[in-house]
Scaffold this motif. Structure first.
Motif, PDB file in Angstrom:
ATOM      1  N   ILE A   1      49.118  67.893  25.726  1.00 56.51           N
ATOM      2  CA  ILE A   1      50.308  67.051  25.786  1.00 56.51           C
ATOM      3  C   ILE A   1      50.300  66.282  27.104  1.00 56.51           C
ATOM      4  CG2 ILE A   1      52.830  67.037  25.833  1.00 56.51           C
ATOM      5  CD1 ILE A   1      52.728  69.621  24.142  1.00 56.51           C
ATOM      6  N   PHE A   2      50.269  64.957  26.996  1.00 57.16           N
ATOM      7  CA  PHE A   2      50.227  64.099  28.171  1.00 57.16           C
ATOM      8  C   PHE A   2      51.157  62.911  27.946  1.00 57.16           C
ATOM      9  CE2 PHE A   2      46.075  66.151  27.962  1.00 57.16           C
ATOM     10  CZ  PHE A   2      45.863  66.580  29.260  1.00 57.16           C
ATOM     11  N   ASP A   3      51.552  62.299  29.048  1.00 58.48           N
ATOM     12  CA  ASP A   3      52.270  61.039  29.020  1.00 58.48           C
ATOM     13  C   ASP A   3      51.811  60.268  30.253  1.00 58.48           C
ATOM     14  OD1 ASP A   3      54.164  58.929  29.326  1.00 58.48           O
ATOM     15  OD2 ASP A   3      55.640  60.054  28.176  1.00 58.48           O
ATOM     16  N   LEU A   4      51.186  59.113  30.052  1.00 57.76           N
ATOM     17  CA  LEU A   4      50.647  58.370  31.184  1.00 57.76           C
ATOM     18  C   LEU A   4      51.748  57.771  32.045  1.00 57.76           C
ATOM     19  CD1 LEU A   4      47.451  56.644  29.769  1.00 57.76           C
ATOM     20  CD2 LEU A   4      47.826  58.983  30.547  1.00 57.76           C
ATOM     21  N   GLY A   5      52.998  57.918  31.610  1.00 52.29           N
ATOM     22  CA  GLY A   5      54.104  57.546  32.465  1.00 52.29           C
ATOM     23  C   GLY A   5      54.434  58.604  33.502  1.00 52.29           C
ATOM     24  N   TRP A   6      53.923  59.841  33.317  1.00 57.70           N
ATOM     25  CA  TRP A   6      54.132  60.855  34.342  1.00 57.70           C
ATOM     26  C   TRP A   6      53.507  60.361  35.645  1.00 57.70           C
ATOM     27  CZ3 TRP A   6      52.041  65.568  31.088  1.00 57.70           C
ATOM     28  CH2 TRP A   6      52.991  65.893  30.111  1.00 57.70           C
ATOM     29  N   PRO A   7      54.238  60.367  36.743  1.00 57.69           N
ATOM     30  CA  PRO A   7      53.694  59.774  37.973  1.00 57.69           C
ATOM     31  C   PRO A   7      52.364  60.367  38.418  1.00 57.69           C
ATOM     32  CG  PRO A   7      56.054  60.122  38.177  1.00 57.69           C
ATOM     33  CD  PRO A   7      55.646  60.782  36.895  1.00 57.69           C
ATOM     34  N   HIS A   8      52.266  61.693  38.468  1.00 53.33           N
ATOM     35  CA  HIS A   8      51.029  62.279  38.993  1.00 53.33           C
ATOM     36  C   HIS A   8      49.864  62.053  38.047  1.00 53.33           C
ATOM     37  CE1 HIS A   8      48.367  64.777  41.286  1.00 53.33           C
ATOM     38  NE2 HIS A   8      48.172  65.598  40.263  1.00 53.33           N
ATOM     39  N   LEU A   9      50.075  62.187  36.749  1.00 52.79           N
ATOM     40  CA  LEU A   9      48.983  61.967  35.800  1.00 52.79           C
ATOM     41  C   LEU A   9      48.500  60.535  35.860  1.00 52.79           C
ATOM     42  CD1 LEU A   9      47.146  62.820  33.468  1.00 52.79           C
ATOM     43  CD2 LEU A   9      49.021  62.269  31.904  1.00 52.79           C
ATOM     44  N   GLY A  10      49.433  59.576  35.827  1.00 53.43           N
ATOM     45  CA  GLY A  10      49.025  58.178  35.879  1.00 53.43           C
ATOM     46  C   GLY A  10      48.250  57.854  37.139  1.00 53.43           C
ATOM     47  N   GLU A  11      48.722  58.363  38.277  1.00 52.66           N
ATOM     48  CA  GLU A  11      48.035  58.094  39.540  1.00 52.66           C
ATOM     49  C   GLU A  11      46.653  58.731  39.574  1.00 52.66           C
ATOM     50  OE1 GLU A  11      50.748  59.557  42.412  1.00 52.66           O
ATOM     51  OE2 GLU A  11      52.258  58.003  42.032  1.00 52.66           O
ATOM     52  N   THR A  12      46.536  59.958  39.058  1.00 54.74           N
ATOM     53  CA  THR A  12      45.241  60.645  39.063  1.00 54.74           C
ATOM     54  C   THR A  12      44.243  59.928  38.175  1.00 54.74           C
ATOM     55  OG1 THR A  12      46.332  62.772  39.457  1.00 54.74           O
ATOM     56  CG2 THR A  12      44.089  62.842  38.618  1.00 54.74           C
ATOM     57  N   LEU A  13      44.687  59.528  36.975  1.00 55.56           N
ATOM     58  CA  LEU A  13      43.788  58.843  36.054  1.00 55.56           C
ATOM     59  C   LEU A  13      43.380  57.478  36.595  1.00 55.56           C
ATOM     60  CD1 LEU A  13      42.379  58.878  33.302  1.00 55.56           C
ATOM     61  CD2 LEU A  13      44.457  57.894  32.298  1.00 55.56           C
ATOM     62  N   VAL A  14      44.333  56.731  37.131  1.00 57.24           N
ATOM     63  CA  VAL A  14      44.005  55.414  37.675  1.00 57.24           C
ATOM     64  C   VAL A  14      43.066  55.531  38.868  1.00 57.24           C
ATOM     65  CG1 VAL A  14      44.966  53.417  38.899  1.00 57.24           C
ATOM     66  CG2 VAL A  14      46.074  54.251  36.818  1.00 57.24           C
ATOM     67  N   ALA A  15      43.287  56.526  39.727  1.00 53.69           N
ATOM     68  CA  ALA A  15      42.394  56.714  40.875  1.00 53.69           C
ATOM     69  C   ALA A  15      40.970  56.993  40.418  1.00 53.69           C
ATOM     70  CB  ALA A  15      42.904  57.853  41.758  1.00 53.69           C
ATOM     71  N   HIS A  16      40.836  57.804  39.358  1.00 44.23           N
ATOM     72  CA  HIS A  16      39.489  58.088  38.844  1.00 44.23           C
ATOM     73  C   HIS A  16      38.871  56.833  38.244  1.00 44.23           C
ATOM     74  CE1 HIS A  16      36.190  60.493  37.295  1.00 44.23           C
ATOM     75  NE2 HIS A  16      36.368  59.923  36.111  1.00 44.23           N
ATOM     76  N   VAL A  17      39.647  56.074  37.481  1.00 40.46           N
ATOM     77  CA  VAL A  17      39.124  54.844  36.882  1.00 40.46           C
ATOM     78  C   VAL A  17      38.741  53.843  37.964  1.00 40.46           C
ATOM     79  CG1 VAL A  17      39.779  52.816  35.507  1.00 40.46           C
ATOM     80  CG2 VAL A  17      40.271  55.118  34.660  1.00 40.46           C
ATOM     81  N   ASP A  18      39.524  53.754  39.037  1.00 39.43           N
ATOM     82  CA  ASP A  18      39.189  52.835  40.127  1.00 39.43           C
ATOM     83  C   ASP A  18      37.803  53.151  40.696  1.00 39.43           C
ATOM     84  OD1 ASP A  18      41.543  51.453  39.922  1.00 39.43           O
ATOM     85  OD2 ASP A  18      42.542  52.460  41.586  1.00 39.43           O
ATOM     86  N   LYS A  19      37.490  54.442  40.860  1.00 36.45           N
ATOM     87  CA  LYS A  19      36.161  54.817  41.357  1.00 36.45           C
ATOM     88  C   LYS A  19      35.079  54.435  40.363  1.00 36.45           C
ATOM     89  CE  LYS A  19      37.739  58.750  44.148  1.00 36.45           C
ATOM     90  NZ  LYS A  19      37.646  60.224  44.349  1.00 36.45           N
ATOM     91  N   VAL A  20      35.364  54.628  39.083  1.00 34.74           N
ATOM     92  CA  VAL A  20      34.398  54.269  38.040  1.00 34.74           C
ATOM     93  C   VAL A  20      34.106  52.768  38.085  1.00 34.74           C
ATOM     94  CG1 VAL A  20      34.128  54.052  35.537  1.00 34.74           C
ATOM     95  CG2 VAL A  20      34.951  56.200  36.526  1.00 34.74           C
ATOM     96  N   ILE A  21      35.154  51.956  38.132  1.00 33.43           N
ATOM     97  CA  ILE A  21      34.978  50.506  38.119  1.00 33.43           C
ATOM     98  C   ILE A  21      34.292  50.028  39.395  1.00 33.43           C
ATOM     99  CG2 ILE A  21      36.172  48.293  37.967  1.00 33.43           C
ATOM    100  CD1 ILE A  21      36.145  50.029  35.400  1.00 33.43           C
ATOM    101  N   ALA A  22      34.648  50.639  40.532  1.00 31.93           N
ATOM    102  CA  ALA A  22      34.024  50.248  41.801  1.00 31.93           C
ATOM    103  C   ALA A  22      32.523  50.498  41.788  1.00 31.93           C
ATOM    104  CB  ALA A  22      34.675  50.997  42.962  1.00 31.93           C
ATOM    105  N   ALA A  23      32.096  51.484  41.003  1.00 28.23           N
ATOM    106  CA  ALA A  23      30.665  51.782  40.881  1.00 28.23           C
ATOM    107  C   ALA A  23      29.988  50.919  39.823  1.00 28.23           C
ATOM    108  CB  ALA A  23      30.478  53.257  40.545  1.00 28.23           C
ATOM    109  N   GLY A  24      30.736  49.989  39.218  1.00 29.00           N
ATOM    110  CA  GLY A  24      30.155  49.088  38.230  1.00 29.00           C
ATOM    111  C   GLY A  24      29.983  49.707  36.858  1.00 29.00           C
ATOM    112  N   ARG A  25      30.753  50.740  36.566  1.00 30.20           N
ATOM    113  CA  ARG A  25      30.614  51.445  35.290  1.00 30.20           C
ATOM    114  C   ARG A  25      31.817  51.179  34.397  1.00 30.20           C
ATOM    115  NH1 ARG A  25      30.214  57.458  37.129  1.00 30.20           N
ATOM    116  NH2 ARG A  25      29.502  57.853  34.983  1.00 30.20           N
ATOM    117  N   ALA A  26      31.617  51.328  33.094  1.00 32.62           N
ATOM    118  CA  ALA A  26      32.707  51.314  32.135  1.00 32.62           C
ATOM    119  C   ALA A  26      33.149  52.753  31.892  1.00 32.62           C
ATOM    120  CB  ALA A  26      32.257  50.661  30.826  1.00 32.62           C
ATOM    121  N   GLY A  27      34.261  52.923  31.190  1.00 34.65           N
ATOM    122  CA  GLY A  27      34.785  54.268  30.981  1.00 34.65           C
ATOM    123  C   GLY A  27      35.232  54.505  29.553  1.00 34.65           C
TER     124      GLY A  27
END
Length: 371
Positions: free
Chosen positions: A85-111
């Motif tokens: 059970i998740f909701d991407l509106g939850w502040p901590h979950l959204g921030e954690t997921l976005v932070a991980h995606v930012d690292k992925v994109i910065a490395a030139g990768r898709a997700g």
């Protein structure tokens, strides 16, 4: 890889022996993860298949996507919570997921974000306790998350620009450890209906099912699907030889709060509550209730249970210091919640705290000193 089952003589042992076994499991997992062979396997896989894979899944220890897809440990980034059970509106979950995606994109990768629900084909009561064994509700929830991922990262899997972050709804059938992929038009691809001999046809099947997924991403998903076909065959052979293999009623005696529990993919051992929901007390108390029910039903010894909090860190210094503070907060929060609502269960609680070195997956136990 982590041990798949807890030995019978440990499952019914006194709480102290069970705790010792668990932390030895964590140590062995870290040693295996940091070995030269495992490191080389990860590097080779990432060089050949650069798509970053994230999985949103239930806390149930049966949902072990790296094992079920025969993927080297450390490739798949898990997000685990009660019932998936998740909701991407939850502040901590959204921030954690976005932070991980930012690292992925910065490395030139898709997700690729795999959004999972689980069920049992043989018995609904072996399904997801977080959704009270209602598979339709669990499945519907994953489609809601898929729309949230699209709203957050863009892309609809259809025409126009291909998405950089692609959400994929997947069922996981726990009797066979089989993936079920959901396409855009309501069609599904159940790997339980195929055999290893069908591996060569997977590219065509996947392209027909997910035409909106970038071709390079489909190519990086294929090794997971081929691995799942091989794993399903092995699972069926093992369970045909062991009549107890589907004896998977809830027997959890650990309540884990936080992140960094990849080593705990052992069925019927632990209930894992991710630190994502703003109402963190709710899932903690639900998990504690399952532990109490296990004791009352005689499925586990009633001499105690383990509450373990864990927070990963990536760098020494401030990052680790913050992980220590967060770990201690989660321990206080969870212990206080259980103590207020079930003092008798709390009296049988053993509390342990740890931070996890994300680079090595080594667990570092914390003492009881303040803060």
């Amino acid at each position: 890889m982590p041990q798949r089952t807890i030995p019978d003589h440990i499952a019914l042992a006194p709480i102290g022996e069970r705790i010792d076994w668990v932390f030895d499991l964590a140590r062995r997992h870290a040693e295996a993860f940091a070995s030269p062979g495992a490191w080389l396997a990860r590097q080779r896989h990432l060089a050949q298949h650069p798509t970053a894979i994230m999985v949103l899944k239930c806390m149930d220890g049966r949902i072990n996507i790296p094992v079920a897809t025969q993927t080297p440990p450390g490739i798949i980034q898990p997000f685990r919570n009660l019932g998936g059970i998740f909701d991407l509106g939850w502040p901590h979950l959204g921030e954690t997921l976005v932070a991980h995606v930012d690292k992925v994109i910065a490395a030139g990768r898709a997700g690729l974000v795999m959004i999972t629900y689980h069920f049992s084909k043989g018995d609904p009561a072996r399904g997801c306790a977080g959704f009270h064994y209602r598979t339709d509700d669990a499945r519907a929830h994953t489609f809601q998350i898929r729309e949230q991922v699209r709203a957050l990262f863009g892309g609809d899997g259809g025409g126009g620009d291909l998405p950089t972050i692609f959400p994929l709804v997947c069922g996981f059938e726990t009797d066979a450890d089989a993936l079920v992929l959901h396409g855009e038009d309501g069609r599904t691809l159940s790997l339980a209906d195929l055999s290893p001999a069908d591996a060569d046809s997977l590219p065509q099947r996947l392209a027909a099912l997910l035409p909106g997924m970038p071709a390079a991403m489909r190519a990086d998903l294929l090794p997971l699907l081929r691995g799942n076909l091989a794993h399903i065959a092995e699972t069926r052979w093992q369970r045909a030889a062991d009549a107890r293999a589907l004896d998977i009623e809830h027997r959890e005696w650990m309540l884990c709060v936080g992140r960094g529990f990849d080593w705990l993919h052992t069925p019927n051992l632990a209930l894992i509550v991710g630190p994502y929901s703003p109402n963190l007390e709710g899932p903690i108390l639900q998990a504690a209730g399952i532990v109490r029910a296990n004791m009352e039903a005689g499925r586990i010894p009633d001499d105690g249970f383990l509450l373990l909090t864990s927070v990963p860190y990536e760098e020494i210094g401030v990052d680790r210091a913050r992980a220590v503070l967060k770990c201690r907060f989660l321990a206080r929060f969870a212990a206080d919640a259980i103590g207020r609502h079930d003092p008798d269960l709390a009296a049988r609680m053993t509390l342990r705290r740890a931070v996890l070195n994300w680079e090595t997956r080594a667990m570092e136990m914390l003492g009881d000193e303040a803060p």
